[in-house]
Structures are given as structure tokens and as C-alpha cells.
Design a protein around this motif. Structure first.
Motif, short mmCIF file in Angstrom:
data_model
loop_
_atom_site.label_atom_id
_atom_site.label_comp_id
_atom_site.label_asym_id
_atom_site.label_seq_id
_atom_site.Cartn_x
_atom_site.Cartn_y
_atom_site.Cartn_z
N THR A 148 -13.92 7.84 -1.84
CA THR A 148 -14.66 8.48 -0.75
C THR A 148 -13.73 8.99 0.36
O THR A 148 -14.21 9.55 1.34
CB THR A 148 -15.66 7.49 -0.13
N VAL A 149 -12.43 8.77 0.21
CA VAL A 149 -11.47 9.24 1.21
C VAL A 149 -11.17 10.71 0.95
O VAL A 149 -10.60 11.07 -0.08
CB VAL A 149 -10.17 8.40 1.17
N ASP B 78 -5.81 13.16 6.35
CA ASP B 78 -6.20 12.73 7.69
C ASP B 78 -7.15 11.54 7.63
O ASP B 78 -7.04 10.60 8.44
CB ASP B 78 -6.86 13.90 8.44
N ALA B 79 -8.08 11.57 6.68
CA ALA B 79 -9.01 10.45 6.54
C ALA B 79 -8.27 9.18 6.12
O ALA B 79 -8.59 8.07 6.58
CB ALA B 79 -10.09 10.80 5.52
N ALA B 80 -7.26 9.33 5.26
CA ALA B 80 -6.48 8.18 4.82
C ALA B 80 -5.69 7.59 5.99
O ALA B 80 -5.62 6.36 6.15
CB ALA B 80 -5.54 8.59 3.69
N ARG B 81 -5.12 8.46 6.82
CA ARG B 81 -4.35 7.98 7.97
C ARG B 81 -5.26 7.26 8.96
O ARG B 81 -4.88 6.25 9.56
CB ARG B 81 -3.63 9.15 8.63
N ALA B 82 -6.48 7.78 9.14
CA ALA B 82 -7.43 7.14 10.04
C ALA B 82 -7.80 5.75 9.54
O ALA B 82 -7.90 4.79 10.33
CB ALA B 82 -8.67 8.01 10.18
N ILE C 96 -0.63 6.27 1.26
CA ILE C 96 -1.37 5.28 2.04
C ILE C 96 -2.20 4.39 1.13
O ILE C 96 -2.38 3.19 1.40
CB ILE C 96 -2.23 6.00 3.10
N LEU C 97 -2.70 4.95 0.02
CA LEU C 97 -3.36 4.10 -0.98
C LEU C 97 -2.40 2.99 -1.43
O LEU C 97 -2.79 1.82 -1.56
CB LEU C 97 -3.79 4.94 -2.18
N ASN C 98 -1.14 3.35 -1.66
CA ASN C 98 -0.15 2.36 -2.08
C ASN C 98 0.09 1.31 -0.99
O ASN C 98 0.28 0.13 -1.28
CB ASN C 98 1.16 3.06 -2.43
N LEU C 99 0.08 1.72 0.26
CA LEU C 99 0.23 0.77 1.36
C LEU C 99 -0.94 -0.20 1.41
O LEU C 99 -0.76 -1.40 1.67
CB LEU C 99 0.37 1.52 2.69
N PHE C 100 -2.15 0.29 1.16
CA PHE C 100 -3.31 -0.59 1.07
C PHE C 100 -3.15 -1.56 -0.09
O PHE C 100 -3.48 -2.75 0.03
CB PHE C 100 -4.59 0.23 0.88
N PHE C 101 -2.64 -1.06 -1.21
CA PHE C 101 -2.42 -1.91 -2.38
C PHE C 101 -1.44 -3.03 -2.05
O PHE C 101 -1.69 -4.20 -2.36
CB PHE C 101 -1.89 -1.06 -3.53
#
Length: 224
Positions: A168-169, A173-177, A195-200
Motif C-alpha cells: 500500500t506504500v 515519499d510515502a516510504a520516507r514518511a 526503506i523496505l530493507n531498513l524496515f526489514f
């Protein structure tokens, strides 16, 4: 010699021998590829640099085995592997070591599901041959190599442990938010996949205790 240290040396030797036997029986051919290269690619790492006096040429120590093995596949050798030393001129911590032994294998006419099947079978076989059991204990935690390995996409893993559905991202910009909302530090050049990898790394890695294949990494973190 400390008995525990000696046991590690003995088991390591048996594991390497067992890998070779297993892959040979699967029709793979062991090869050796150059360590001194002009292009150290195949991974994201800083190489060691050296100079070849006879040719007056600057070269680098390889950081991966990948590129030459893929050339052999393209050249018609359908199943190849190499067990060899690689060198990375980076820090020293739990994720970095300046030199280490790496095993890479490649085969034609399969996909990543076939490679996961092969890898899972190899780990299970080695545990049974070397240890006599598929259950091992590491840092007080028992892991069972005899059970089917979990297979999960990176997006599903992040959703499972952080509650964020990356499908849903909408964009960078949405990922950075989202990263700011979850207090995850990132750099200005980081895109949605980074940023997905940082969340992981923040939410998922600590939970991956049992053998797990993480699939479908974003292209932004794929060095090739």
C-alpha cells in the motif's frame, strides 16, 4: 589445543567435504576462478587493491565468486560451484570480515524455487552426515533443519512483524514518511525499496531464528 576449538576445526573440515560430495552427486562440477581481477563485482563491498608488477597493472582481490561462475554457465557448463576465499576491505564486526570462505553454486534450467529446494536438502544432508541429527543448538536456541524451511517474501515479513503493508506504500515519499513515523533513520538517496530493507532490518531480522528463505528483495538493494 582447546578441545572446543579442535572440535570446530574437525567439524568444519567434515562440512566442507560433505558439501563437495553432495554437490558432486547432484552433477555439479567444482571449479576455481581468478582471485586477482580488474572488476571485483558480484556483491556490494569495497575491494582490496594490489599491483601486478609483471604487467604493471592495478588489480583487485575478488569480493565474490559470482561473475566468473555465471560466465561458465553461459559458456555451457550447466552446474558449477566454487569454495574459495573472498576479500572485503571493510569494517570488522558480526557482519564483516576482511577475508572469509564463500561457497557459490549456479545451475541452468531452474529458478529460485529450485535453488531453495537444493539448498534446504544440502543443509539437511550435511547436518545428518556430520552431526547425526538435524537439530542444532546455537546460543541456547534449538534449530531444526529437518523441518521444511519457511519461505516468505520481504514484503510479507515486514507486514508480519511491523504491521506495515508495503503493497500500500505508493512511492518514495510515502516510504520516507513511514520511516519518520517509525523513527527509522534513512539517507536522502534512499528509495522505497531501500526503506523496505531498513524496515526489514529493524523489525524482522531478530525474529528469523529458524531456517528461513526471504524472497523477492527490492531491486534497489540488489547490486547487480
Amino acid at each position: 589445543m582447546n578441545p572446543e576449538v579442535k572440535d570446530t576445526f574437525v567439524k568444519r573440515s567434515k562440512i566442507i567435504s560433505c558439501i563437495r560430495r553432495f554437490l558432486d552427486e547432484q552433477g555439479f562440477m567444482e571449479v576455481e576462478t581468478p582471485m586477482l581481477v580488474s572488476n571485483p563485482g558480484g556483491a556490494a563491498a569495497r575491494p582490496f587493491e594490489t599491483h601486478f608488477n609483471a604487467l604493471d597493472e592495478d588489480l583487485k582481490l575478488r569480493i565474490s565468486l559470482e561473475l566468473y561462475l555465471k560466465r561458465l554457465i553461459v559458456g555451457g557448463m550447466e552446474r558449477v560451484y566454487e569454495i574459495g576465499r573472498v576479500f572485503r576491505n571493510e569494517g570488522v564486526d558480526t557482519r564483516h570480515n576482511p577475508e572469509f570462505t564463500l561457497m557459490e553454486l549456479y545451475q541452468a534450467y531452474t529458478d529460485y524455487h529450485g535453488m531453495m529446494d537444493l539448498t534446504e536438502a544440502m543443509y539437511r544432508h550435511i547436518a545428518e552426515e556430520v552431526l547425526g541429527t538435524t537439530k542444532i543448538t546455537y546460543q541456547g536456541v534449538e534449530m531444526d533443519l529437518g523441518k521444511p524451511f519457511e519461505r516468505i517474501t520481504m514484503v510479507d515479513a515486514v507486514k508480519k512483524y511491523s504491521g506495515v503493508d508495503w503493497n500500500t506504500v505508493a512511492d518514495d515519499d510515502a516510504a520516507r514518511a513511514l520511516a519518520k513515523e517509525h523513527h527509522i533513520e534513512f539517507e536522502g538517496f534512499h528509495k522505497k525499496g531501500d526503506i523496505l530493507n531498513l524496515f526489514f532490518e529493524t523489525y524482522v531480522e531478530e525474529h528469523l531464528i529458524q531456517p528461513t528463505f526471504v524472497m523477492d528483495h527490492p531491486i534497489e538493494i540488489s547490486p547487480l
